[in-house]
Design an enzyme around this catalytic site. Sequence first.
Site, mmCIF file in Angstrom:
data_model
loop_
_atom_site.group_PDB
_atom_site.id
_atom_site.type_symbol
_atom_site.label_atom_id
_atom_site.label_comp_id
_atom_site.label_asym_id
_atom_site.label_seq_id
_atom_site.Cartn_x
_atom_site.Cartn_y
_atom_site.Cartn_z
ATOM 1 N N THR A 109 0.836 -1.202 0.000
ATOM 2 C CA THR A 109 0.000 0.000 0.000
ATOM 3 C C THR A 109 0.871 1.252 0.000
ATOM 4 O O THR A 109 1.781 1.369 0.816
ATOM 5 C CB THR A 109 -0.947 -0.047 1.221
ATOM 6 O OG1 THR A 109 -1.894 -1.070 0.989
ATOM 7 C CG2 THR A 109 -1.668 1.268 1.438
ATOM 8 N N GLN A 164 -4.389 -6.930 -6.853
ATOM 9 C CA GLN A 164 -4.908 -7.472 -5.601
ATOM 10 C C GLN A 164 -6.294 -6.888 -5.302
ATOM 11 O O GLN A 164 -6.454 -5.675 -5.138
ATOM 12 C CB GLN A 164 -3.964 -7.203 -4.422
ATOM 13 C CG GLN A 164 -4.325 -8.130 -3.254
ATOM 14 C CD GLN A 164 -3.672 -7.775 -1.947
ATOM 15 O OE1 GLN A 164 -3.627 -6.598 -1.585
ATOM 16 N NE2 GLN A 164 -3.194 -8.761 -1.217
ATOM 17 N N HIS A 211 -7.536 -10.730 -1.890
ATOM 18 C CA HIS A 211 -6.940 -10.390 -0.594
ATOM 19 C C HIS A 211 -7.762 -11.037 0.517
ATOM 20 O O HIS A 211 -8.789 -10.512 0.932
ATOM 21 C CB HIS A 211 -6.908 -8.870 -0.423
ATOM 22 C CG HIS A 211 -5.990 -8.391 0.675
ATOM 23 N ND1 HIS A 211 -5.549 -9.223 1.682
ATOM 24 C CD2 HIS A 211 -5.426 -7.173 0.910
ATOM 25 C CE1 HIS A 211 -4.755 -8.521 2.501
ATOM 26 N NE2 HIS A 211 -4.663 -7.280 2.043
ATOM 27 N N ASN A 265 -4.728 -10.318 6.419
ATOM 28 C CA ASN A 265 -4.439 -9.067 7.135
ATOM 29 C C ASN A 265 -5.626 -8.379 7.799
ATOM 30 O O ASN A 265 -5.652 -7.154 7.946
ATOM 31 C CB ASN A 265 -3.713 -8.082 6.214
ATOM 32 C CG ASN A 265 -2.355 -8.626 5.790
ATOM 33 O OD1 ASN A 265 -1.897 -9.627 6.350
ATOM 34 N ND2 ASN A 265 -1.712 -7.984 4.833
ATOM 35 N N TYR A 291 -8.732 -7.954 6.848
ATOM 36 C CA TYR A 291 -9.739 -7.265 6.034
ATOM 37 C C TYR A 291 -10.977 -8.154 5.883
ATOM 38 O O TYR A 291 -11.063 -9.215 6.510
ATOM 39 C CB TYR A 291 -9.118 -6.820 4.705
ATOM 40 C CG TYR A 291 -8.020 -5.809 4.944
ATOM 41 C CD1 TYR A 291 -8.325 -4.561 5.489
ATOM 42 C CD2 TYR A 291 -6.689 -6.126 4.708
ATOM 43 C CE1 TYR A 291 -7.320 -3.641 5.766
ATOM 44 C CE2 TYR A 291 -5.676 -5.206 4.978
ATOM 45 C CZ TYR A 291 -5.996 -3.960 5.511
ATOM 46 O OH TYR A 291 -5.015 -3.051 5.789
ATOM 47 N N ARG A 294 -4.380 -14.598 -1.232
ATOM 48 C CA ARG A 294 -3.454 -14.348 -0.125
ATOM 49 C C ARG A 294 -4.123 -14.635 1.213
ATOM 50 O O ARG A 294 -5.260 -14.192 1.454
ATOM 51 C CB ARG A 294 -2.981 -12.893 -0.139
ATOM 52 C CG ARG A 294 -1.758 -12.670 0.748
ATOM 53 C CD ARG A 294 -1.267 -11.239 0.687
ATOM 54 N NE ARG A 294 0.176 -11.168 0.887
ATOM 55 C CZ ARG A 294 0.802 -10.158 1.479
ATOM 56 N NH1 ARG A 294 0.126 -9.122 1.933
ATOM 57 N NH2 ARG A 294 2.113 -10.158 1.608
ATOM 58 N N ASN A 299 -4.375 -5.479 12.052
ATOM 59 C CA ASN A 299 -5.741 -4.961 12.094
ATOM 60 C C ASN A 299 -6.620 -5.677 13.120
ATOM 61 O O ASN A 299 -7.817 -5.887 12.898
ATOM 62 C CB ASN A 299 -6.372 -4.991 10.690
ATOM 63 C CG ASN A 299 -5.675 -4.018 9.769
ATOM 64 O OD1 ASN A 299 -5.462 -2.850 10.124
ATOM 65 N ND2 ASN A 299 -5.265 -4.475 8.599
ATOM 66 N N GLY A 327 8.598 -7.642 0.046
ATOM 67 C CA GLY A 327 7.827 -6.417 0.158
ATOM 68 C C GLY A 327 8.692 -5.181 0.228
ATOM 69 O O GLY A 327 9.069 -4.604 -0.793
ATOM 70 N N ARG A 328 9.046 -4.794 1.458
ATOM 71 C CA ARG A 328 9.798 -3.536 1.641
ATOM 72 C C ARG A 328 11.078 -3.503 0.811
ATOM 73 O O ARG A 328 11.485 -2.435 0.333
ATOM 74 C CB ARG A 328 10.108 -3.328 3.118
ATOM 75 C CG ARG A 328 8.866 -2.936 3.906
ATOM 76 C CD ARG A 328 9.047 -3.167 5.377
ATOM 77 N NE ARG A 328 9.266 -4.567 5.658
ATOM 78 C CZ ARG A 328 9.253 -5.101 6.873
ATOM 79 N NH1 ARG A 328 9.055 -4.338 7.916
ATOM 80 N NH2 ARG A 328 9.453 -6.393 7.034
HETATM 81 C C1 8OZ Z 1 -0.328 -1.157 5.121
HETATM 82 C C2 8OZ Z 1 -1.082 -0.001 5.197
HETATM 83 C C3 8OZ Z 1 -2.365 -0.008 4.702
HETATM 84 C C4 8OZ Z 1 -2.885 -1.151 4.151
HETATM 85 C C5 8OZ Z 1 -2.393 -4.875 4.031
HETATM 86 C C6 8OZ Z 1 -3.490 -3.482 2.421
HETATM 87 O O1 8OZ Z 1 -1.844 -4.988 5.124
HETATM 88 C C7 8OZ Z 1 -2.698 -3.545 3.476
HETATM 89 C C8 8OZ Z 1 -2.135 -2.317 4.087
HETATM 90 C C9 8OZ Z 1 -0.842 -2.303 4.586
HETATM 91 O O2 8OZ Z 1 -2.728 -5.874 3.382
#
Ligand code: 8OZ
Length: 367
Positions: A25, A97, A178, A181, A183, A230, A238, A325-326
Amino acid sequence: MKSLFDPVQVGALHLSNRVVMAPLTRNRSPNAVPTALTAQYYAQRASAGLLITEATAISHQGQGYADVPGLYGSEQLAGWKRVTHAVHERGGRIVCQLWHVGRVSHVTLQPDGGKPVAPSAITARTKTFLIEDGGGSFVPTSEPRALDASELPGIVQDFRNAARHAIASAGFDGVEIHGANGYLLDQFLKTGANQRKDDYGGSIANRARLLLEVTRAVVEEIGAGRVGLRLSPVTPANDIVDADPQALFDYVVRQLAPLGLAYVHVVEGATGGPREVEGRPFDYDALRRAWREAGGKGAWMVNNGYDKALAQKALEHEADLVAFGRAFIANPDLVERLRANAPWNPWDSKTFYGGGEKGYTDYPTLK
Ligand code: 8OZ
């Protein structure tokens, strides 16, 4: 012996190597529309075997952060078309995604300022990112409302439509659902966020129902060879938790296996954090074996904190793809650096979310 630099067939996609750019993101898409700078950013990284886009909202309701892109409006699709064109020109492969944030949102980001939606009306003790008057800030998520079961077919349809548009209008090579994480789909999966009393709550089969319906719909729409998923069995991201993740995800991968997905992408441990989460042990080998046992033939993609040595070890131990990632934020030529055993540019976390080209398109390559 598998190497990071082997070409590999993944579902319908021919990849030039096993190095994947993880979804990241970046909050640089005002009005949810990817820009010319977005196209430049992804094109710079096109030597990855596969690029997975940053999480992209399938609907306005699925939005939870400022300036993240969408896939539900014609300008958004045109913006993405520019991205996929730039990546393809450089010989890369890119999947989008597909994202619905569920309760990880804020009323100011929702249609008509309404409450974010969730399996149950339980607020996530986490923050989202807003941009007001040009400045970004993290704010607590809003209290959600529980979705009525009658609304769920519409959400499945939103995923289906987004997948169709991703391929037909935006020119993507595939999509990644997705399911990780914390969501929406992960919220339905896990006991910490799902206290429903209907067919979508309670038993593992019920909690997995929405994810499986979404995945089947997307597969039906664009073909399994272009669909990845994923998952993040134990991430605390979260504010998500499950009482028995091993049993939950064992069931999930066994149900998914016959669908013929291109790949399963597993976040090991805490997303962007430690590979082991205290108090949340998990056997990823057992998960992979369950998927294979049930007939899962797609690629097994691993993610979280990999370097070259760990990646090579994972490939020797039955992983097929490794997502970084990073490292990809800071190293557009990460594949070349891995190949040459060259050092990595360090990443600057202050420019991860929001802003312009600084920390986005200005990281140097080796040459
Ligand atoms: C970091 C900041 C905002 C969203 C995820 C889509 O963790 C994200 C996300 C990551 O999958």
